[in-house]
Design an enzyme around this catalytic site. Structure first.
Site, PDB file in Angstrom:
ATOM      1  N   ASP A 180       0.023  13.222  21.654  1.00 21.26           N
ATOM      2  CA  ASP A 180       0.482  12.858  22.371  1.00 21.26           C
ATOM      3  C   ASP A 180       1.124  14.077  23.822  1.00 21.26           C
ATOM      4  O   ASP A 180       0.561  13.832  24.543  1.00 21.26           O
ATOM      5  CB  ASP A 180       1.738  12.047  22.169  1.00 21.26           C
TER       6      ASP A 180
ATOM      7  N   GLU B  55      -4.924   9.421  19.748  1.00 24.47           N
ATOM      8  CA  GLU B  55      -3.644  11.197  20.005  1.00 24.47           C
ATOM      9  C   GLU B  55      -3.583  11.789  18.717  1.00 24.47           C
ATOM     10  O   GLU B  55      -3.474  12.642  18.327  1.00 24.47           O
ATOM     11  CB  GLU B  55      -2.815  10.183  19.849  1.00 24.47           C
TER      12      GLU B  55
END
Lengths: 248, 248
Positions: free
Chosen positions: A68, A136
């Site tokens: 992320d 992610e």
């Protein structure tokens, strides 16, 4: 098969399963992974209750945090360069659109990452967010395996080129399909969307679309719905014919 | 003066003011800047109303967005590596502590970055956050000028080494000063905090501290309050003597 052969020659310790995993990951990344363990971890669900030698859990959650962060910074730099007219508020807003939960889920789904998941919970029991979460964690694994520059390459290939279109994010373009149709009608060109089913190996439904103009295929696309596939093919057509289309 | 001389030899277009700015920036970064314009922009306030040739404003706000993103990702990677025991929630919480507004303001203030600000508003009229904002924009400028790896180097030198101490962030260590004093008393060592004023060139009040144990200076520190400077010197002492101190 030639890639598989190459791995076996390079490293005899890779078993067949690893060899297939290596090939799939390489196809997704666009470059070779170095240490497969990072990618295995990126797809390991907490339900497996795996622990490493120090007693810390092995699952994708920490990698998700890392991925992320890398995604946010790569997208920030891209927007900074591509939108010199945008102030801080604009850049922040555009980035949230790109890294929205919904968008990340779509990205993970398009790559069909869920086929790699190792879990004690049946895959059907996962919610929608699993797709974005492992997208992610995959980025986190790339960072650990190959560093920031390769993270950037992957995000360029899988997020920025296919999806990040500033006009669209700004809401200036609502539908590329209507843009293409309008242009074809004005220019008296015959267009055709050829739609066919093109399912994933695990049985997920996918749709393929070929968009042809005056009998010539201009773009292809594949997505989880007919509408999405058509829109994607239209967007690619728009980018292919941009110069001609923008003149009108 | 030798560095200044070198620049003038390298590039005759640098004037004296640029030469001094180059030196100051180099001292802060720990490496040479390539394009000073990025750093000038990093310290240009919107009140100057500067525009570039395309009519876009020149000020630090966009760089702040970029720097914030780079800082977040470098800190994420650092925590990921240094805290293998921490789950996603832990990592997120630790990062917020490190990149908190308050902490960034302190970092900017310690480097006295405000001396570089170009503004139509008197510096005294800015709120506290200006310090953190230009600390972030400086990181953005480093990214543009030298790339991600140099950003990482700078953050390592100016944020991680001096400030990021996981035990402390976890609240396990409340005060390094009390840790040092306790240890000295147990070990029958004589300690002394030597405090003196060491003001900035712009008149900002700074305090210097030398901490000596048994007559030998172990660590020095400089900060905007006596208490902070003492704490910083104590932390450095702790790290210098960690092996000995942890035995007790």
């Amino acid at each position: 098969m030639s890639i598989l052969k190459k791995i076996f020659t390079k490293s005899r310790s890779l078993n067949l399963e690893d060899g297939i995993f290596f090939d799939s990951i390489q196809a997704i990344l666009g470059f070779a992974p170095k240490n497969l363990d990072h990618y295995k971890k990126a797809f390991t669900h907490r339900s497996t209750s795996k622990l490493n030698s120090e007693g810390h859990p092995i699952n994708y959650e920490r990698l998700e945090f890392l991925g992320d962060a890398m995604l946010s910074s790569v997208i920030a730099a891209h927007l900074f360069n591509k939108a010199p007219h945008g102030d801080e508020g604009y850049l922040t807003k555009m980035r949230s659109k790109i890294v929205s939960r919904e968008h990340l889920n779509e990205l993970g789904k398009d790559l069909n990452l869920i086929r790699f998941i190792e879990s004690k919970v049946p895959v059907q029991h996962f919610g929608e967010n699993i797709h974005g979460n492992i997208f992610e964690s995959l980025i986190g694994a790339i960072y650990l395996d190959r560093g920031y520059i390769y993270c950037e390459k992957f995000i360029q290939k899988r997020v920025i080129i296919p999806y990040v279109d500033i006009s669209r994010l700004e809401g200036k373009v609502i539908s590329y399909k209507s843009l293409v149709i309008e242009w074809c009608q004005k220019e008296k060109k015959v267009f055709h969307y050829d739609i066919f089913e093109d399912n994933g190996i695990d049985g997920t439904r996918f749709f393929g679309v070929k968009l042809s103009i005056d009998g010539k295929v201009i773009a292809k696309a594949r997505a989880t719905s007919k509408k999405k596939a058509e829109e994607k093919a239209s967007q690619r057509t728009y980018f292919a014919l941009q110069e001609k289309m923008d003149k009108k």
